[in-house]
Design a protein around this motif. Structure first.
Motif, PDB file in Angstrom:
ATOM      1  N   VAL A   1      -3.659   7.210   0.323  1.00  0.00           N
ATOM      2  CA  VAL A   1      -3.703   8.279   1.332  1.00  0.00           C
ATOM      3  C   VAL A   1      -3.880   7.739   2.756  1.00  0.00           C
ATOM      4  O   VAL A   1      -3.714   8.481   3.718  1.00  0.00           O
ATOM      5  CB  VAL A   1      -4.781   9.354   1.016  1.00  0.00           C
ATOM      6  CG1 VAL A   1      -4.533   9.957  -0.359  1.00  0.00           C
ATOM      7  CG2 VAL A   1      -6.202   8.819   1.124  1.00  0.00           C
ATOM      8  N   LEU A   2      -4.234   6.440   2.883  1.00  0.00           N
ATOM      9  CA  LEU A   2      -4.316   5.862   4.242  1.00  0.00           C
ATOM     10  C   LEU A   2      -2.920   5.570   4.775  1.00  0.00           C
ATOM     11  O   LEU A   2      -2.014   5.221   4.015  1.00  0.00           O
ATOM     12  CB  LEU A   2      -5.113   4.549   4.221  1.00  0.00           C
ATOM     13  CG  LEU A   2      -6.640   4.663   4.247  1.00  0.00           C
ATOM     14  CD1 LEU A   2      -7.263   3.271   4.036  1.00  0.00           C
ATOM     15  CD2 LEU A   2      -7.164   5.272   5.548  1.00  0.00           C
ATOM     16  N   LYS A   3      -2.765   5.704   6.099  1.00  0.00           N
ATOM     17  CA  LYS A   3      -1.502   5.295   6.726  1.00  0.00           C
ATOM     18  C   LYS A   3      -1.433   3.762   6.722  1.00  0.00           C
ATOM     19  O   LYS A   3      -2.482   3.109   6.727  1.00  0.00           O
ATOM     20  CB  LYS A   3      -1.485   5.758   8.185  1.00  0.00           C
ATOM     21  CG  LYS A   3      -1.386   7.250   8.357  1.00  0.00           C
ATOM     22  CD  LYS A   3      -1.418   7.595   9.848  1.00  0.00           C
ATOM     23  CE  LYS A   3      -1.480   9.093  10.048  1.00  0.00           C
ATOM     24  NZ  LYS A   3      -1.780   9.469  11.444  1.00  0.00           N
ATOM     25  N   PRO A   4      -0.244   3.177   6.798  1.00  0.00           N
ATOM     26  CA  PRO A   4      -0.165   1.718   6.946  1.00  0.00           C
ATOM     27  C   PRO A   4      -0.966   1.320   8.187  1.00  0.00           C
ATOM     28  O   PRO A   4      -0.849   1.958   9.231  1.00  0.00           O
ATOM     29  CB  PRO A   4       1.333   1.479   7.146  1.00  0.00           C
ATOM     30  CG  PRO A   4       1.987   2.668   6.504  1.00  0.00           C
ATOM     31  CD  PRO A   4       1.062   3.826   6.730  1.00  0.00           C
TER      32      PRO A   4
ATOM     33  N   ASN B   1      -4.089  -1.975  -3.426  1.00  0.00           N
ATOM     34  CA  ASN B   1      -3.067  -2.706  -2.695  1.00  0.00           C
ATOM     35  C   ASN B   1      -3.367  -2.901  -1.207  1.00  0.00           C
ATOM     36  O   ASN B   1      -2.462  -2.827  -0.386  1.00  0.00           O
ATOM     37  CB  ASN B   1      -1.753  -1.933  -2.864  1.00  0.00           C
ATOM     38  CG  ASN B   1      -0.621  -2.877  -3.114  1.00  0.00           C
ATOM     39  OD1 ASN B   1      -0.844  -4.100  -3.167  1.00  0.00           O
ATOM     40  ND2 ASN B   1       0.579  -2.345  -3.234  1.00  0.00           N
ATOM     41  N   PHE B   2      -4.631  -3.111  -0.853  1.00  0.00           N
ATOM     42  CA  PHE B   2      -4.966  -3.257   0.563  1.00  0.00           C
ATOM     43  C   PHE B   2      -4.462  -4.592   1.107  1.00  0.00           C
ATOM     44  O   PHE B   2      -4.444  -5.592   0.394  1.00  0.00           O
ATOM     45  CB  PHE B   2      -6.482  -3.172   0.768  1.00  0.00           C
ATOM     46  CG  PHE B   2      -7.036  -1.814   0.501  1.00  0.00           C
ATOM     47  CD1 PHE B   2      -6.808  -0.775   1.391  1.00  0.00           C
ATOM     48  CD2 PHE B   2      -7.769  -1.552  -0.647  1.00  0.00           C
ATOM     49  CE1 PHE B   2      -7.304   0.499   1.150  1.00  0.00           C
ATOM     50  CE2 PHE B   2      -8.269  -0.283  -0.904  1.00  0.00           C
ATOM     51  CZ  PHE B   2      -8.032   0.740  -0.002  1.00  0.00           C
ATOM     52  N   ALA B   3      -4.086  -4.579   2.399  1.00  0.00           N
ATOM     53  CA  ALA B   3      -3.614  -5.819   3.012  1.00  0.00           C
ATOM     54  C   ALA B   3      -4.795  -6.752   3.285  1.00  0.00           C
ATOM     55  O   ALA B   3      -4.665  -7.975   3.225  1.00  0.00           O
ATOM     56  CB  ALA B   3      -2.884  -5.498   4.319  1.00  0.00           C
TER      57      ALA B   3
ATOM     58  N   ASN C   1      -0.034   8.191   2.872  1.00  0.00           N
ATOM     59  CA  ASN C   1       0.024   7.846   4.317  1.00  0.00           C
ATOM     60  C   ASN C   1      -0.447   8.991   5.235  1.00  0.00           C
ATOM     61  O   ASN C   1       0.213   9.291   6.223  1.00  0.00           O
ATOM     62  CB  ASN C   1       1.460   7.469   4.727  1.00  0.00           C
ATOM     63  CG  ASN C   1       2.078   6.452   3.789  1.00  0.00           C
ATOM     64  OD1 ASN C   1       1.384   5.551   3.316  1.00  0.00           O
ATOM     65  ND2 ASN C   1       3.355   6.592   3.503  1.00  0.00           N
ATOM     66  N   THR C   2      -1.560   9.609   4.889  1.00  0.00           N
ATOM     67  CA  THR C   2      -2.020  10.773   5.667  1.00  0.00           C
ATOM     68  C   THR C   2      -3.096  10.416   6.702  1.00  0.00           C
ATOM     69  O   THR C   2      -3.087  10.933   7.818  1.00  0.00           O
ATOM     70  CB  THR C   2      -2.594  11.866   4.726  1.00  0.00           C
ATOM     71  OG1 THR C   2      -1.564  12.266   3.827  1.00  0.00           O
ATOM     72  CG2 THR C   2      -3.092  13.085   5.494  1.00  0.00           C
ATOM     73  N   PHE C   3      -4.040   9.528   6.342  1.00  0.00           N
ATOM     74  CA  PHE C   3      -5.237   9.362   7.180  1.00  0.00           C
ATOM     75  C   PHE C   3      -5.251   8.030   7.941  1.00  0.00           C
ATOM     76  O   PHE C   3      -4.786   7.009   7.452  1.00  0.00           O
ATOM     77  CB  PHE C   3      -6.502   9.467   6.312  1.00  0.00           C
ATOM     78  CG  PHE C   3      -6.647  10.826   5.681  1.00  0.00           C
ATOM     79  CD1 PHE C   3      -7.125  11.902   6.401  1.00  0.00           C
ATOM     80  CD2 PHE C   3      -6.254  11.035   4.363  1.00  0.00           C
ATOM     81  CE1 PHE C   3      -7.232  13.167   5.838  1.00  0.00           C
ATOM     82  CE2 PHE C   3      -6.357  12.291   3.777  1.00  0.00           C
ATOM     83  CZ  PHE C   3      -6.845  13.360   4.522  1.00  0.00           C
TER      84      PHE C   3
ATOM     85  N   MET D   1     -11.645  -1.971   4.410  1.00  0.00           N
ATOM     86  CA  MET D   1     -10.350  -2.173   3.760  1.00  0.00           C
ATOM     87  C   MET D   1      -9.235  -1.721   4.703  1.00  0.00           C
ATOM     88  O   MET D   1      -9.272  -0.599   5.194  1.00  0.00           O
ATOM     89  CB  MET D   1     -10.284  -1.309   2.480  1.00  0.00           C
ATOM     90  CG  MET D   1     -11.498  -1.497   1.581  1.00  0.00           C
ATOM     91  SD  MET D   1     -11.773  -0.130   0.414  1.00  0.00           S
ATOM     92  CE  MET D   1     -11.898   1.292   1.439  1.00  0.00           C
ATOM     93  N   THR D   2      -8.264  -2.583   4.933  1.00  0.00           N
ATOM     94  CA  THR D   2      -7.143  -2.202   5.795  1.00  0.00           C
ATOM     95  C   THR D   2      -5.879  -2.148   4.950  1.00  0.00           C
ATOM     96  O   THR D   2      -5.611  -3.066   4.165  1.00  0.00           O
ATOM     97  CB  THR D   2      -6.970  -3.237   6.925  1.00  0.00           C
ATOM     98  OG1 THR D   2      -8.233  -3.401   7.580  1.00  0.00           O
ATOM     99  CG2 THR D   2      -5.943  -2.778   7.964  1.00  0.00           C
ATOM    100  N   LYS D   3      -5.129  -1.065   5.118  1.00  0.00           N
ATOM    101  CA  LYS D   3      -3.886  -0.916   4.341  1.00  0.00           C
ATOM    102  C   LYS D   3      -2.748  -1.686   5.002  1.00  0.00           C
ATOM    103  O   LYS D   3      -2.572  -1.569   6.215  1.00  0.00           O
ATOM    104  CB  LYS D   3      -3.512   0.560   4.217  1.00  0.00           C
ATOM    105  CG  LYS D   3      -2.220   0.780   3.425  1.00  0.00           C
ATOM    106  CD  LYS D   3      -2.070   2.244   3.084  1.00  0.00           C
ATOM    107  CE  LYS D   3      -0.730   2.528   2.425  1.00  0.00           C
ATOM    108  NZ  LYS D   3      -0.576   3.928   2.090  1.00  0.00           N
TER     109      LYS D   3
END
Ligand SMILES: C[S@@+](CC[C@H](N)C(=O)[O-])C[C@H]1O[C@@H](n2cnc3c(N)ncnc32)[C@H](O)[C@@H]1O
Length: 208
Positions: free
Chosen positions: A125-128, A189-191, A98-100, A206-208
């Motif tokens: 590493v992407l934020k929600p 696990n992308f939304a 959840n960093t970027f 891709m959106t988390k």
């Protein structure tokens, strides 16, 4: 050998800086000021540097090649732009979960040895709500469209021929089809994911 290829790539793509500046403007229009941005496999770092000129983003580039990391650091220093270029593997990123806010991976994904792991790492590493964008060649790009794209790169005749052969005999071979991408994306696990075909490539959002 690696150093020679890195230098050739740096010089070649340096002739298409406009492309990087255009992409940076487009992305800057989509992200918040002070966003945490990651480029996975930035090579010479042109996108990061162009984005850094546009705002107070916190920009990191992660590349497996020590040579490219050195080149990118030098270029950023020459341009007076702050980007943190680090050496590391897309399949095992040295970042917390959840960093970027945003990440880009351009002209590199097809080279990854563990592509599914790389997608899972991007998601981690992407934020929600954060978004990733992969831009890469697609396997079914026609020879004509590749030739047309290379012709527009402003290269010398010899270099143009060499670049066309590189696309035809190396890059296309490692590129993925849309179906292969869908299959790999299903294992992360992308939304939300969206795959758009654009002339010789894909844009995978891709959106988390
Ligand atoms: C063709 S360059 C693209 C550079 C840049 N993204 C651009 O658009 O010009 C591909 C890059 O992928 C990097 N790369 C290949 N495998 C990697 C991996 N597993 N992890 C991180 N970087 C990798 C290479 O070192 C190289 O810098």
């Amino acid at each position: 050998m690696e150093g020679m290829v890195a230098k050739w790539y740096t010089t070649n793509t340096g002739k298409t800086l406009d492309e990087f500046a255009k992409l940076a403007r487009r992305i800057a229009g989509q992200i918040q000021p002070r966003s945490m941005v990651l480029e996975v496999a930035p090579g010479p770092g042109y996108f990061c540097i162009e984005l850094g000129k546009l705002g107070a983003y916190s920009i990191t580039g992660l590349d497996i090649s020590h040579t490219f990391v050195e080149i990118a650091r030098k270029k950023a220093a020459e341009e007076g732009v702050h980007v943190e270029f680090r050496q590391g593997n897309a399949s095992s990123m040295p970042f917390d979960d959840n960093t970027f806010d945003f990440l880009l991976c351009r002209a590199a994904f097809k080279n990854f040895g563990q592509p599914v792991r790389a997608l899972q790492e991007m998601c981690r590493v992407l934020k929600p709500g954060g978004r990733g964008l992969i831009i890469d060649l697609r396997k079914d790009a026609s020879i004509e469209s590749i030739n047309h794209t290379v012709d527009a790169m402003g290269l010398s005749a010899v270099n143009r021929m060499f670049t066309k052969l590189t696309f035809r005999f190396f890059l296309i071979k490692s590129a993925y089809t849309k179906q292969q991408f869908q299959h790999m994306l299903a294992q992360a696990n992308f939304a939300r994911v969206d795959i758009q075909e654009a002339d010789i490539g894909f844009e995978i959002s891709m959106t988390k």
